[in-house]
Design a protein around this motif. Structure first.
Motif, PDB file in Angstrom:
ATOM      1  N   ALA A 177       1.151   1.153   7.613  1.00  0.00           N
ATOM      2  CA  ALA A 177       0.996   1.295   6.160  1.00  0.00           C
ATOM      3  C   ALA A 177      -0.446   1.646   5.804  1.00  0.00           C
ATOM      4  CB  ALA A 177       1.426   0.009   5.463  1.00  0.00           C
ATOM      5  N   VAL A 178      -1.402   0.980   6.466  1.00  0.00           N
ATOM      6  CA  VAL A 178      -2.817   1.266   6.199  1.00  0.00           C
ATOM      7  C   VAL A 178      -3.162   2.686   6.648  1.00  0.00           C
ATOM      8  CG1 VAL A 178      -5.190   0.592   6.711  1.00  0.00           C
ATOM      9  CG2 VAL A 178      -3.444  -1.170   6.361  1.00  0.00           C
ATOM     10  N   GLU A 179      -2.656   3.093   7.812  1.00  0.00           N
ATOM     11  CA  GLU A 179      -2.940   4.437   8.313  1.00  0.00           C
ATOM     12  C   GLU A 179      -2.365   5.510   7.391  1.00  0.00           C
ATOM     13  OE1 GLU A 179      -1.240   4.087  12.144  1.00  0.00           O
ATOM     14  OE2 GLU A 179      -2.972   3.033  13.000  1.00  0.00           O
ATOM     15  N   ASP A 180      -1.170   5.289   6.859  1.00  0.00           N
ATOM     16  CA  ASP A 180      -0.594   6.274   5.944  1.00  0.00           C
ATOM     17  C   ASP A 180      -1.385   6.336   4.641  1.00  0.00           C
ATOM     18  OD1 ASP A 180       1.720   8.148   5.508  1.00  0.00           O
ATOM     19  OD2 ASP A 180       1.955   6.858   3.749  1.00  0.00           O
ATOM     20  N   ASP A 237     -13.602 -12.746   7.155  1.00  0.00           N
ATOM     21  CA  ASP A 237     -12.905 -11.529   7.591  1.00  0.00           C
ATOM     22  C   ASP A 237     -11.425 -11.885   7.745  1.00  0.00           C
ATOM     23  OD1 ASP A 237     -12.493  -8.923   8.327  1.00  0.00           O
ATOM     24  OD2 ASP A 237     -13.231  -9.146  10.379  1.00  0.00           O
ATOM     25  N   PRO A 238     -10.692 -11.973   6.638  1.00  0.00           N
ATOM     26  CA  PRO A 238      -9.342 -12.550   6.657  1.00  0.00           C
ATOM     27  C   PRO A 238      -8.305 -11.651   7.318  1.00  0.00           C
ATOM     28  CG  PRO A 238      -9.815 -11.622   4.509  1.00  0.00           C
ATOM     29  CD  PRO A 238     -11.090 -11.518   5.300  1.00  0.00           C
ATOM     30  N   ARG A 239      -7.224 -12.290   7.806  1.00  0.00           N
ATOM     31  CA  ARG A 239      -6.058 -11.559   8.306  1.00  0.00           C
ATOM     32  C   ARG A 239      -5.161 -11.195   7.132  1.00  0.00           C
ATOM     33  NH1 ARG A 239      -2.234 -14.045  10.464  1.00  0.00           N
ATOM     34  NH2 ARG A 239      -2.751 -16.002   9.437  1.00  0.00           N
ATOM     35  N   LEU A 240      -4.689  -9.947   7.126  1.00  0.00           N
ATOM     36  CA  LEU A 240      -3.827  -9.480   6.043  1.00  0.00           C
ATOM     37  C   LEU A 240      -2.609  -8.774   6.614  1.00  0.00           C
ATOM     38  CD1 LEU A 240      -6.548  -7.912   3.703  1.00  0.00           C
ATOM     39  CD2 LEU A 240      -5.575 -10.208   3.570  1.00  0.00           C
ATOM     40  N   GLN A 241      -1.526  -8.823   5.856  1.00  0.00           N
ATOM     41  CA  GLN A 241      -0.312  -8.057   6.156  1.00  0.00           C
ATOM     42  C   GLN A 241      -0.051  -7.085   5.018  1.00  0.00           C
ATOM     43  OE1 GLN A 241       2.361 -11.399   6.995  1.00  0.00           O
ATOM     44  NE2 GLN A 241       3.337 -10.127   8.533  1.00  0.00           N
ATOM     45  N   PHE A 242       0.549  -5.942   5.370  1.00  0.00           N
ATOM     46  CA  PHE A 242       0.820  -4.932   4.361  1.00  0.00           C
ATOM     47  C   PHE A 242       2.267  -4.457   4.461  1.00  0.00           C
ATOM     48  CE2 PHE A 242      -3.728  -4.808   4.995  1.00  0.00           C
ATOM     49  CZ  PHE A 242      -4.210  -4.730   3.696  1.00  0.00           C
ATOM     50  N   THR A 243       2.796  -4.055   3.316  1.00  0.00           N
ATOM     51  CA  THR A 243       4.116  -3.437   3.243  1.00  0.00           C
ATOM     52  C   THR A 243       3.947  -2.056   2.623  1.00  0.00           C
ATOM     53  OG1 THR A 243       5.055  -5.621   2.799  1.00  0.00           O
ATOM     54  CG2 THR A 243       6.505  -3.720   2.489  1.00  0.00           C
ATOM     55  N   HIS A 244       4.472  -1.038   3.278  1.00  0.00           N
ATOM     56  CA  HIS A 244       4.385   0.314   2.737  1.00  0.00           C
ATOM     57  C   HIS A 244       5.301   0.437   1.526  1.00  0.00           C
ATOM     58  CE1 HIS A 244       4.688   4.701   2.487  1.00  0.00           C
ATOM     59  NE2 HIS A 244       3.593   4.755   3.220  1.00  0.00           N
ATOM     60  N   GLN A 245       4.897   1.247   0.552  1.00  0.00           N
ATOM     61  CA  GLN A 245       5.696   1.397  -0.664  1.00  0.00           C
ATOM     62  C   GLN A 245       7.125   1.857  -0.357  1.00  0.00           C
ATOM     63  OE1 GLN A 245       3.260   4.449  -2.693  1.00  0.00           O
ATOM     64  NE2 GLN A 245       4.954   5.890  -2.396  1.00  0.00           N
ATOM     65  N   ASP A 246       7.307   2.689   0.677  1.00  0.00           N
ATOM     66  CA  ASP A 246       8.656   3.140   1.019  1.00  0.00           C
ATOM     67  C   ASP A 246       9.515   2.004   1.552  1.00  0.00           C
ATOM     68  OD1 ASP A 246       7.939   5.642   0.219  1.00  0.00           O
ATOM     69  OD2 ASP A 246       7.835   6.524   2.224  1.00  0.00           O
ATOM     70  N   LEU A 298       0.847  -1.193   0.000  1.00  0.00           N
ATOM     71  CA  LEU A 298       0.000   0.000   0.000  1.00  0.00           C
ATOM     72  C   LEU A 298       0.881   1.241   0.000  1.00  0.00           C
ATOM     73  CD1 LEU A 298      -2.946  -0.515   2.536  1.00  0.00           C
ATOM     74  CD2 LEU A 298      -3.073  -0.397   0.042  1.00  0.00           C
ATOM     75  N   GLY A 299       0.371   2.296  -0.599  1.00  0.00           N
ATOM     76  CA  GLY A 299       1.092   3.558  -0.594  1.00  0.00           C
ATOM     77  C   GLY A 299       0.282   4.615  -1.309  1.00  0.00           C
ATOM     78  N   PRO A 300       0.558   5.867  -1.047  1.00  0.00           N
ATOM     79  CA  PRO A 300      -0.213   6.953  -1.655  1.00  0.00           C
ATOM     80  C   PRO A 300      -0.021   7.090  -3.152  1.00  0.00           C
ATOM     81  CG  PRO A 300       1.633   7.819  -0.401  1.00  0.00           C
ATOM     82  CD  PRO A 300       1.567   6.371  -0.096  1.00  0.00           C
ATOM     83  N   ASP A 301       1.054   6.537  -3.690  1.00  0.00           N
ATOM     84  CA  ASP A 301       1.368   6.724  -5.108  1.00  0.00           C
ATOM     85  C   ASP A 301       1.153   5.464  -5.937  1.00  0.00           C
ATOM     86  OD1 ASP A 301       2.369   9.328  -4.437  1.00  0.00           O
ATOM     87  OD2 ASP A 301       4.187   8.346  -3.710  1.00  0.00           O
ATOM     88  N   LEU A 302       0.537   4.459  -5.355  1.00  0.00           N
ATOM     89  CA  LEU A 302       0.523   3.133  -5.960  1.00  0.00           C
ATOM     90  C   LEU A 302      -0.902   2.643  -6.170  1.00  0.00           C
ATOM     91  CD1 LEU A 302       2.481   0.782  -6.735  1.00  0.00           C
ATOM     92  CD2 LEU A 302       2.104  -0.100  -4.427  1.00  0.00           C
TER      93      LEU A 302
END
Length: 377
Positions: free
Chosen positions: A308-311, A204-213, A180-184
């Motif tokens: 990452a989700v909050e950003d 309601d699955p569990r997920l992991q996220f990586t910020h674009q930075d 996830l990221g603001p530019d993606l």
């Protein structure tokens, strides 16, 4: 650490990841040469990177590596979003392109000493039989059902064979979780931009996220450091899909767990959102990966999964307040040649660097104006 005079090849220079990774690498004084390869022009301005246009199979790679004596290859050009590419082009880009790259890197007398692959946790799939967290050594719980997953598994198989046959080359595989990221733009980020976000009824699955930075930081960290092996790259912690929608401030609308593909096809035909099969599986069963190995190798995340989700949510609020981003950069060879060659241009790299600009380890770019400081990861 790599000695001064690194000569780096970045594949996919016209993609989001290739162009931005090259921008960061350009600021590293230990890098002597940067060559960017793609079928398309860059989407960001590049100061030192020499851009080479090629076909999608990268058939020119052997000549290019031999002529430039590249020692480090950053292979960012693997397609992981099946909504943006057809089956034939996907196979040619991912599989044939990687085969040609490895043939060039492993040719007799090759100067290549490091290959970094940007892969995806899609290689693990998503099923009810999955472990709570996948380690890098874990296999899939079932066979691959989608063309993206099959191509990624095939590519990783070729890379594994290459590593076995060339023990003198540092081979790094980075498997990134949902980015996830603001530019993606990804299928998940497009879904989260809707007023009503689809969910599969009863799941309601569990997920992991990586910020674009952190993706860019990980790519550049492995370019600068020797860290052979396979590494999961994901922010700490997991969130349920309902929590993600709550943070982003979106209401959910359920789609039937029976005939999910039909419902997803209707959303696609209406132009609402395109959810490929691998994303539909993720919205049923989720996925978690163990990210400790990469941290033990020295990488430090800037964002947790929740961060990452909050950003991303902040970027949505900012866009709602100030409108869409400025028009995209357009690459023009003549203009770029002027900026690189003309004595009238004062190069930013010739100016004294501030502390914030100096490349350190895997540090990604300085946050853009309007962005909040990153959360601890």
């Amino acid at each position: 650490m790599n000695p001064p005079g690194m000569r780096v090849l970045v594949t996919g220079i016209g993609t989001f990841w290739g162009g931005r990774a090259a921008q960061i690498i350009e600021r590293d004084p230990s890098v002597e040469i940067i060559v960017g390869l793609d079928t398309r022009a860059p989407t960001v301005p590049l100061e030192r990177t020499e851009v080479v246009r090629a076909d999608s199979s990268y058939s020119i790679l052997s000549r290019l590596v031999q002529a430039t004596e590249i020692d480090t290859v950053l292979h960012t050009h693997l397609e992981v979003d099946s909504t943006t590419i057809g089956s034939r082009a996907l196979h040619e880009t991912n599989v044939i392109g990687t085969m040609n790259l490895l043939a060039a890197a492993g040719a007799p007398g090759s100067s290549v000493r490091k290959v970094v692959l940007k892969s995806s946790t899609l290689v693990y799939g998503s099923s009810p039989r999955d472990p709570y967290f996948f380690s890098e050594d874990a296999g899939r719980s079932g066979r691959a059902h989608t063309r993206v997953e099959r191509s990624l598994l095939e590519v990783e198989g070729y890379l594994s064979d290459f590593a076995d046959d060339h023990p003198d080359v540092v081979v790094t595989r980075l498997r990134f979780s949902n980015v996830l990221g603001p530019d993606l733009d990804t299928p998940l980020s497009k879904a989260l931009r809707l007023a009503l976000v689809p969910e599969i009824f009863g799941f309601d699955p569990r997920l992991q996220f990586t910020h674009q930075d952190d993706v860019l930081g990980a790519l550049c960290f492995t370019a600068r450091h020797d860290v052979p092996g396979i590494f999961n790259v994901a922010g700490d912690g997991t969130l349920t899909w309902s929590d993600v929608c709550r943070i982003v401030g979106r209401r959910r609308v359920p789609i039937s767990p029976l005939g999910t593909g039909v419902a997803a096809g209707a959303l696609r035909r209406l132009g609402i959102v395109d959810l490929p099969l691998e994303v539909l599986s993720l919205l049923r069963h989720g996925r978690g990966v163990d990210n400790r190995r990469f941290q033990e190798a020295g990488f430090r995340y800037r964002y947790t999964s929740a961060g990452a989700v909050e950003d991303f949510a902040r970027s949505l609020r900012l866009r709602a307040a100030v409108g869409d981003r400025p028009p995209a950069y357009r690459y023009d060879p003549d203009v770029e040649d002027f900026f690189r060659r003309s004595p009238a241009v004062v190069s930013p790299t010739s100016r004294p660097q501030t502390v914030a600009q100096r490349p350190v380890g895997g540090t990604p770019p300085v946050p853009r104006a309007g962005r909040q400081p990153p959360t601890a990861g």
